[in-house]
Design an enzyme around this catalytic site. Structure first.
Site, short mmCIF file in Angstrom:
data_model
loop_
_atom_site.label_atom_id
_atom_site.label_comp_id
_atom_site.label_asym_id
_atom_site.label_seq_id
_atom_site.Cartn_x
_atom_site.Cartn_y
_atom_site.Cartn_z
N ARG A 324 -7.13 11.99 -7.57
CA ARG A 324 -7.90 10.95 -6.88
C ARG A 324 -9.40 11.06 -7.17
O ARG A 324 -10.09 10.06 -7.38
CB ARG A 324 -7.66 11.09 -5.38
N CYS A 400 4.79 -11.64 3.09
CA CYS A 400 5.36 -12.06 4.38
C CYS A 400 5.48 -10.87 5.32
O CYS A 400 6.59 -10.50 5.76
CB CYS A 400 6.72 -12.71 4.15
#
Length: 474
Positions: A324, A400
């Site tokens: 990271r 959704c």
């Protein structure tokens, strides 16, 4: 306009809505004279026109510089102790063949976690001895592949897996180079889902007695040292991710060196290597205060030197695994705004406060971290500057799901509207890597920019790609 009552305490009201706050961005990201965001001098509107949105935009030089900085800083701190440090880039953060080649070019090695990641490394031409294979449940095929490739080390997580490695190595008549991952009992200050060194989780061999009175770490060490086809290189620990100081790493180092001392005293063997993992934090928002490679290296070297002196133990070769911290800040995601919606939110006292929802053309399929870890991100209007007042906003995706949130809390200019480009920094790590086809969205491409030139390093998926595995398609 005053600070919104809906804003979290850490989120300051911006005096200038066009200011970026450089800590979260790659080094070359800036605004040009027209106010548009640029990376290495290239305007984001050009990137959007050529490659579409959503789009992961990586500053190649920023990635390579961060990789080189880790190698240089840790070598400088540890050279007098153990001859330097082996830096393994944690490929799980983001991996493609081009990134694998950059890693090797900058003097790093590559850590993989699956057969698929090994396949990427092979396709990139990474020599086997520069590879590591991680994972808590490696298949027989993955272990066999690693042994046949001559990977530099297989990081073993359990007694079951160690026995499997032994059987496969015996069958192949090839020695398997192994490191044992232990759980040093460090409770890292991070989200529970990414804290990995305490007892009650799936990773690693415990250094505490089990229900049968056996210490799993000791049993694994005994087994590995006695096995004809296993070469035990050393021990490994990883305490978690997104950690901002060296205290946890120091605690882990003290514990792990103590185990190395036990190995010497019990078996008369000095294991040559110790891996202290990765998990170094980055800035996602203005309140994140990551350390630097130099400071981390100096603090860790001081602890290792002191503990080895206390134990009268030769300093092992140290390795680390940043992922990271290298790729995260090098990349931002570029989105196009679609619709917006204003709502009224009631507080505990019954007062109503406005919040704006800004929907973009991506979402949880290209950044699952907010829904998985409650991760916070920053966001900037990228296609232009504005004098509009900042208002409290929530950037959401097109899926959704009500939890489909990209940036939970941000001040965006009030005039942000359809067609504008937004940029979310710090998305190089665990965003593309965790991406999915939920709602049958195609996964975004990744473009690398260097010296004003952009090139695809991962192309956008197509609907044909999505349908390729559907056996009902005629």
């Amino acid at each position: 306009m005053a600070r919104s009552a809906l804003a979290p305490q850490w989120l300051d009201y911006p005096q200038d809505p066009n200011e970026l706050g450089q800590a979260a961005w790659a080094a070359s990201v800036a605004r040009n004279s027209g106010g548009e965001l640029t990376v290495s001098g290239l305007p984001v509107s050009e990137l959007a026109r050529e490659f579409g949105t959503p789009l992961f935009v990586m500053d190649e030089q920023d990635f390579r510089s961060r990789a080189a900085d880790f190698k240089a800083a840790f070598d400088a701190a540890f050279t007098d102790l153990c001859g330097g440090v082996d830096v393994y880039y944690a490929g799980k953060a983001f991996l493609c063949t081009q990134v694998a080649r950059w890693v090797v070019a900058e003097g790093l090695r590559l850590d993989t976690c699956s057969g698929g990641e090994l396949a990427v490394a092979q396709a990139a031409g990474v020599p086997g001895e520069l590879l590591s294979l991680h994972g808590n449940n490696k298949s027989a095929a993955e272990i066999t592949r690693a042994i046949e490739l001559g990977v530099g080390r297989i990081v073993v997580d359990s007694l079951d897996e160690l026995e499997r490695v032994g059987r496969l190595a015996t069958g192949l008549q090839q020695r398997a180079k192994v490191m044992l991952r232990l759980t040093p009992g460090v409770h890292a200050s991070t989200h529970e889902a990414i804290a990995t060194a305490h007892e009650d989780q799936k990773f690693g061999l415990s250094i505490l007695s089990g229900p049968d009175g056996v210490i799993p770490a000791h049993a694994a060490i005994d087994f590995a040292l006695e096995h004809e086809w296993i070469e035990l290189l050393g021990l490994h620990a990883h305490i978690g991710s997104q950690i901002f100081d060296a205290d946890g790493f120091a605690m882990a180092a003290r514990t792990m060196l103590g185990v190395l001392g036990w190995v010497r005293d019990t078996h008369g063997v000095q294991l040559p290597e110790l891996d202290l993992g990765g998990g170094y934090g980055i800035a996602y928002t203005a309140v994140d205060t990551p350390s630097t490679p130099s400071l981390l290296a100096e603090q860790m070297a001081a602890v290792v030197a002191a503990r080895c002196a206390e134990l009268e133990l030769a300093v092992p070769r140290i390795s680390i695994e940043p992922g990271r911290a290298i790729v995260g800040p090098s990349t931002f995601t570029l989105y196009e705004v679609g619709v917006r919606k204003d709502v009224q939110v009631e507080d505990a006292a019954g007062n109503l406060h406005p919040r704006r929802y800004v929907a973009v053309d991506g979402g949880m399929s290209d950044n699952a971290r907010p829904v998985l870890y409650d991760a916070q991100y920053s966001v900037a209007l990228a296609s232009r500057m504005t004098d509009a007042e900042p208002i409290i906003s929530r950037v959401v995706g097109k899926h959704c799901e009500s939890g489909d949130i990209v940036v939970k809390d941000a001040y965006l200019p009030a005039d942000v509207s359809a067609g504008d480009l937004l940029a979310v920094p710090g998305t190089g790590a665990y965003c593309w890597a965790l991406s999915s086809n939920y709602n049958y969205l195609t996964r975004p491409p990744v473009v690398a920019v260097r010296e004003g030139q952009a090139r695809l390093i991962v192309r956008r998926e197509t609907e044909s790609d999505l349908l390729a595995r559907d056996m009902g398609v005629k």
